[in-house]
Design a protein around this motif. Structure first.
Motif, PDB file in Angstrom:
ATOM      1  N   UNK A   1       0.841  -1.193   0.000  1.00  6.92           N
ATOM      2  CA  UNK A   1       0.000   0.000   0.000  1.00  6.92           C
ATOM      3  C   UNK A   1       0.879   1.247   0.000  1.00  6.92           C
ATOM      4  N   UNK A   2       0.545   2.197  -0.880  1.00 12.97           N
ATOM      5  CA  UNK A   2       1.302   3.443  -0.967  1.00 12.97           C
ATOM      6  C   UNK A   2       0.830   4.400   0.125  1.00 12.97           C
ATOM      7  N   UNK A   3       1.714   4.687   1.094  1.00 11.86           N
ATOM      8  CA  UNK A   3       1.357   5.600   2.183  1.00 11.86           C
ATOM      9  C   UNK A   3       2.596   6.348   2.656  1.00 11.86           C
ATOM     10  N   UNK A   4       2.353   7.451   3.363  1.00  7.84           N
ATOM     11  CA  UNK A   4       3.427   8.278   3.908  1.00  7.84           C
ATOM     12  C   UNK A   4       3.723   7.815   5.331  1.00  7.84           C
ATOM     13  N   UNK A   5       4.903   7.247   5.552  1.00  7.97           N
ATOM     14  CA  UNK A   5       5.238   6.674   6.852  1.00  7.97           C
ATOM     15  C   UNK A   5       5.968   7.662   7.773  1.00  7.97           C
ATOM     16  N   UNK A   6       6.064   8.912   7.352  1.00  9.45           N
ATOM     17  CA  UNK A   6       6.841   9.876   8.127  1.00  9.45           C
ATOM     18  C   UNK A   6       6.027  10.512   9.257  1.00  9.45           C
ATOM     19  N   UNK A   7       4.694  10.524   9.145  1.00 12.19           N
ATOM     20  CA  UNK A   7       3.856  11.175  10.157  1.00 12.19           C
ATOM     21  C   UNK A   7       3.483  10.202  11.276  1.00 12.19           C
ATOM     22  N   UNK A   8       3.390  10.703  12.491  1.00 14.66           N
ATOM     23  CA  UNK A   8       2.985   9.871  13.622  1.00 14.66           C
ATOM     24  C   UNK A   8       1.977  10.609  14.516  1.00 14.66           C
ATOM     25  N   UNK A   9       1.159  11.460  13.930  1.00 16.92           N
ATOM     26  CA  UNK A   9       0.174  12.232  14.676  1.00 16.92           C
ATOM     27  C   UNK A   9      -0.991  11.337  15.090  1.00 16.92           C
ATOM     28  N   UNK A  10      -1.556  11.595  16.285  1.00 17.38           N
ATOM     29  CA  UNK A  10      -2.716  10.861  16.775  1.00 17.38           C
ATOM     30  C   UNK A  10      -3.962  11.733  16.682  1.00 17.38           C
ATOM     31  N   UNK A  11      -5.121  11.082  16.478  1.00 16.58           N
ATOM     32  CA  UNK A  11      -6.361  11.850  16.483  1.00 16.58           C
ATOM     33  C   UNK A  11      -6.923  11.917  17.895  1.00 16.58           C
TER      34      UNK A  11
ATOM     35  N   UNK B   1      -2.889   8.896  12.751  1.00 19.12           N
ATOM     36  CA  UNK B   1      -3.416   9.419  11.500  1.00 19.12           C
ATOM     37  C   UNK B   1      -2.968   8.536  10.337  1.00 19.12           C
ATOM     38  N   UNK B   2      -1.689   8.196  10.321  1.00 16.21           N
ATOM     39  CA  UNK B   2      -1.123   7.295   9.313  1.00 16.21           C
ATOM     40  C   UNK B   2      -0.912   5.943   9.980  1.00 16.21           C
ATOM     41  N   UNK B   3      -1.200   4.882   9.249  1.00 17.33           N
ATOM     42  CA  UNK B   3      -1.168   3.542   9.825  1.00 17.33           C
ATOM     43  C   UNK B   3       0.161   3.279  10.529  1.00 17.33           C
ATOM     44  N   UNK B   4       0.053   2.842  11.788  1.00 18.06           N
ATOM     45  CA  UNK B   4       1.231   2.506  12.585  1.00 18.06           C
ATOM     46  C   UNK B   4       0.886   1.312  13.472  1.00 18.06           C
ATOM     47  N   UNK B   5       1.567   0.204  13.267  1.00 16.54           N
ATOM     48  CA  UNK B   5       1.262  -1.056  13.955  1.00 16.54           C
ATOM     49  C   UNK B   5       1.286  -0.900  15.479  1.00 16.54           C
ATOM     50  N   UNK B   6       2.349  -0.340  16.014  1.00 16.20           N
ATOM     51  CA  UNK B   6       2.499  -0.256  17.467  1.00 16.20           C
ATOM     52  C   UNK B   6       1.443   0.645  18.095  1.00 16.20           C
ATOM     53  N   UNK B   7       1.164   1.792  17.465  1.00 18.25           N
ATOM     54  CA  UNK B   7       0.189   2.726  18.023  1.00 18.25           C
ATOM     55  C   UNK B   7      -1.230   2.136  17.983  1.00 18.25           C
ATOM     56  N   UNK B   8      -1.538   1.357  16.939  1.00 16.27           N
ATOM     57  CA  UNK B   8      -2.857   0.735  16.863  1.00 16.27           C
ATOM     58  C   UNK B   8      -2.997  -0.337  17.947  1.00 16.27           C
TER      59      UNK B   8
END
Length: 879
Positions: free
Chosen positions: A105-115, A121-128
């Protein structure tokens, strides 16, 4: 009586839903020994079966039917117990979020912001996983809601089957309606799954399609006031600061967002589409992905239990889809994807399909503003319109997938807009909603291209190698077992027409076309045995990236089948593959091109001219077929294909760079063989013309005068160019025959065969005039040979720089003038001159320059080759 049996199907390009089950009376003969093995996922329709013989003993028939139903009930109970056991085991396991490192999947892995809910905001295994650990109660509640919807529906279907032995037509509308309602109640994640299946007329009955199609439009919109608040929050200011107007109601409501028509506050009142995300949808989606992940774990456990030899990781497939679905909620990522896709399609000069412009300054995580496109969803278009734009959509998708490796992963009819009026650039179709884009690397793309070539040519032995490279089959695959099963499973699919045609072809293949019960049962048993062999003996697996790729292909194929019930994606994509082979100059593509042009019977590794001509026609869209118009015939030139004019233009275009590079040594060989053949014929004619006639015989005395010596055996002094082709000629004394053999060595048997092949191919492709030209017939006159001999004797050739551009141009001009003279002297060749002139006049400026450069290079290499041969003769004579 007549019996209709429907079995779930899964083909190379089709995902098919379960509508009915096998008739118990038939299956009892084939499954008694394999009661614990899931039914094979093959398609078969047994229609018009004559069961009069079976009805002869009605009581026995009823008893058998009751016993079969009891057996089916027992199997259903056993399956339910097994499912419960696996579910219990799964519930005890910790549930990890999918690993994004292996995702396409094409996604931007540089952001780590939370809602606001603590989700990334961007898929992150550990944060989910952190989110899930805090939401265990909510997750379990969501799982319970899912089970509460799924179990009653499946139980109802099972009950109907046990009662009636099948799902009758009268039950399908109610079941379809209930399925649609359940999907709506389950929310956006499940609605999208239903939308994907709503475009498969070859798979699902019409009542089911009608219900699932409602999922495209029946999503309840959220309040516009809430939408405006969200827009203002995202943009950080009042609505009027950015827009002069906005529609009172959404023009479209989807499962993840809704769209408004607005005008920009730019002084031009530019129309734009404003896409606003549904409130709190990210939390809902995250919980749904947990539910689906758990369901996948249960299904994987059942597969591991009943078919442990299978290596497909269904959890990994679900993970890939889950990552993509989560990523669709990042509209900033979608804006980047949309811009990239728009730029790419313009760079690749894709005809007929456009992507709306993005206004990046107004795009945020939950807001996307893009160019407004006036049109209707392709699902609302007529079948004629769909058939007309299918080639555009197909070309766009194949370019994305096989050329660029960046493709739209959700091309359902709602994301394809048929424009009310073509744009100024001629675009008729707009591709929207780029939230789910996927990337495929070069290696996988090349393997896919190779697989399409081999599948289209029915080369299943090579296809096994492709599947191994694609990780579908293991390296230690049993080829002897796999190849015949590939033929049976894939050949019906290649013929096109989707699942319904696949059913018909399987019936033919297994001898189930007539109404004879015995042959039908026998054919069904053979098909079931093959299916069980696939399940039990062939450890195939489906790579995770197929989760998105398969979804895209299934959707596009379904749309195309709506416009053309006989659509076959393999054959339809072959012209694109041919163009790619001719165009790209990468080693992998060159290798594939060589395989097409050179492979053949063992020991025959030369260029297949017919294949070259066929490939040129394939690239232009003309494909010769065989085996019932299902497979590409590499060794046949299509009728009504390219003419010489179109063929020359195509070879000289930017789209044939790979072919030109591959054929450069072949062209030199062809020119050498032809020039030797023509030169020898011209010199031979000159010798005959220059030899004095024999003196006439005197009456009564006969031939008293000696005959003239043979001219080609008399030694003459020749001033030949030096070994470097410069102005250092050397004197050589040799016969015209020696000179001819040096400049144009006699053709070997292999050369003569190749020359005949050239002539035959030229005759077939260009006509008899060009065929005669290639043979050297009536090309150069005896006078031309005399001029060549005179030039060599006078030293005119030896005293010049034979490799200078001036000499090269003079040779080209001399050949051109000779051809012009031939036209006047020989009416039979006038057609050649006209055809050449028309073909050259048809070239654009770049193509003409390319032709001139190629001719100059070929001529220079030909002169250098002749000089090398003459220098060798000179050394031999001087020794």
């Amino acid at each position: 009586m007549k019996t209709r049996i429907l079995i779930g199907l899964s083909t190379a390009g089709s995902a098919v839903a379960f509508i009915g089950n096998p008739n118990a009376a038939l299956l009892s003969r084939t499954t008694s020994a394999t009661a614990n093995i899931p039914q094979p996922l093959w398609a078969s329709t047994l229609e018009d079966v004559d069961t009069k013989k079976a009805e002869a003993d009605d009581d026995e028939n009823k008893e058998m039917s009751f016993g079969d139903r009891m057996a089916s009930s027992g199997m259903a109970s056993a399956a339910a117990v097994a499912t419960a056991a696996v579910n219990a085991a799964v519930s005890m396991k910790p549930l990890d979020a999918p690993d994004v490192e292996k995702s396409y999947v094409a996604l931007d892995k540089t952001q780590q912001e939370l809602d606001e809910e603590g989700l990334p905001i961007v898929y992150d295994k550990d944060l989910i996983e952190q989110y899930w650990s805090k939401e265990r109660g909510a997750l379990n509640q969501r799982w319970g809601y899912f089970v509460g919807k799924a179990v009653p529906f499946l139980t109802k279907m099972t009950t109907l089957f046990i009662r009636d032995g099948k799902i009758t037509d009268k039950e399908i509308p109610a079941l379809s309606r209930q399925a649609r309602v359940d999907l709506q109640d389950l929310g956006p994640t499940f609605i999208k799954a239903g939308q994907m299946m709503s475009v498969r007329p070859d798979v699902l009955p019409q009542p089911t399609l009608d219900e699932l199609t409602k999922l495209q439009d029946s999503v309840v919109p959220f309040d516009t006031e809430i939408a405006v608040q969200q827009i203002e929050k995202e943009l950080g200011g009042p609505l009027g600061q950015f827009f002069t107007s906005i529609s009172e109601e959404p023009v479209a409501a989807a499962s993840l967002a809704q769209v408004y028509l607005a005008t920009l506050n730019d002084g031009k009142n530019t129309k734009v589409a404003v896409k606003v995300q549904r409130p709190s949808v990210l939390g809902t989606v995250s919980k749904d992905l947990y539910v689906l992940r758990r369901a996948a774990e249960v299904f994987q456990g059942l597969v591991d239990r009943f078919a442990p030899q299978q290596r497909t990781n269904y959890v990994a497939l679900l993970n890939e889809w889950a990552i993509g679905f989560y990523t669709e909620l990042d509209f900033s990522n979608e804006a980047r994807n949309q811009q990239t896709l728009r730029d790419m399609m313009r760079e690749k000069n894709i005809k007929g399909v456009t992507v709306p412009k993005v206004y990046h300054e107004l795009c945020t995580r939950r807001l996307l503003v893009s160019e407004w496109m006036d049109g209707k969803k392709l699902s609302d278009a007529t079948t004629e319109d769909i058939a007309r734009v299918t080639p555009f959509a197909q070309e766009a998708f194949l370019t994305q997938l096989l050329e660029v490796g960046f493709f739209h992963g959700d091309p359902h009819p709602g994301n394809l807009l048929l424009l009310n009026e073509p744009t100024e650039e001629g675009y008729e179709l707009a591709l929207i909603d780029c939230g789910l884009m996927a990337s495929i690397n070069d290696v996988d793309r090349d393997n896919m291209i190779s697989a399409v070539i081999h599948l289209a040519n029915k080369d299943y032995a090579s296809l096994v190698d492709d599947f191994i490279k694609l990780k579908i089959l293991p390296e230690d695959s049993n080829r002897a077992a796999i190849i015949p099963l590939m033929d049976k499973a894939l050949s019906p699919y290649v013929k096109g027409g989707g699942a319904k045609k696949y059913e018909e072809e399987l019936k033919k293949l297994y001898g189930m076309e007539d109404s004879d019960m015995q042959s039908t049962v026998g054919g069904f048993q053979a098909m079931t045995q093959d299916a069980l062999t696939v399940l039990n003996d062939i450890p195939f697996s489906i790579p995770p990236y197929f989760a998105i790729l398969g979804r895209a292909i299934v959707t596009l194929e379904g749309i195309a089948l709506t416009g053309n019930p006989n659509y076959g994606i393999i054959l339809e994509s072959y012209p694109f593959i041919a163009r790619k082979l001719l165009r790209e100059d990468r080693p992998e593509i060159q290798s594939a091109l060589q395989e097409v042009l050179y492979s053949g019977e063992e020991g025959d590794s030369g260029l297949k001219l017919t294949r070259l001509l066929a490939l040129l026609n394939n690239a232009a869209g003309a494909v010769a077929t065989r085996d019932g118009a299902a497979f590409v015939d590499l060794d046949a030139v299509p009728e009504n294909g390219l003419g010489f004019k179109e063929g020359l233009k195509f070879v000289l275009s930017d789209d044939s760079e790979s072919l030109r590079n591959l054929l450069e040594p072949e062209v030199d060989s062809i020119v050498d063989i032809l020039s030797r053949q023509i030169f020898r014929k011209a010199i031979s004619d000159a010798v005959v013309a220059l030899t004095p006639p024999r003196p006439p015989a005197l009456p009564f005395l006969g031939d008293i005068f000696p005959s003239a010596p043979k001219l080609d055996e008399i030694r003459f002094p020749f001033l030949l160019p030096g070994s470097a082709g410069l102005r250092d000629p050397s004197l050589s004394v040799l016969t015209i025959k020696e000179l001819t053999d040096a400049v144009a060595p006699k053709l070997t048997q292999a050369d003569e065969i190749f020359a005949l092949g050239l002539s035959d191919a030229a005759t077939e492709f260009f006509g008899p005039d060009v065929g005669a030209f290639v043979k050297g017939e009536s090309v150069f006159s005896a006078k031309t040979g005399e001029l060549v001999i005179a030039a060599l004797r006078s030293g005119a050739i030896g005293e010049t720089d034979a490799l200078s551009p001036e000499v090269v141009n003079s040779v080209i001009e001399a050949v051109s003038n000779t051809l012009s003279l031939v036209r006047g002297a020989n009416s039979e060749t006038s057609g050649i001159e006209k055809e050449l002139t028309a073909a050259i006049d048809n070239l654009d400026e770049n193509e003409s320059a390319r032709l001139k450069d190629i001719v100059a290079q070929i001529t220079e290499r030909s002169i250098a080759r002749a000089i090398e041969r003459l220098s060798v003769v000179d050394r031999v004579l001087g020794s």
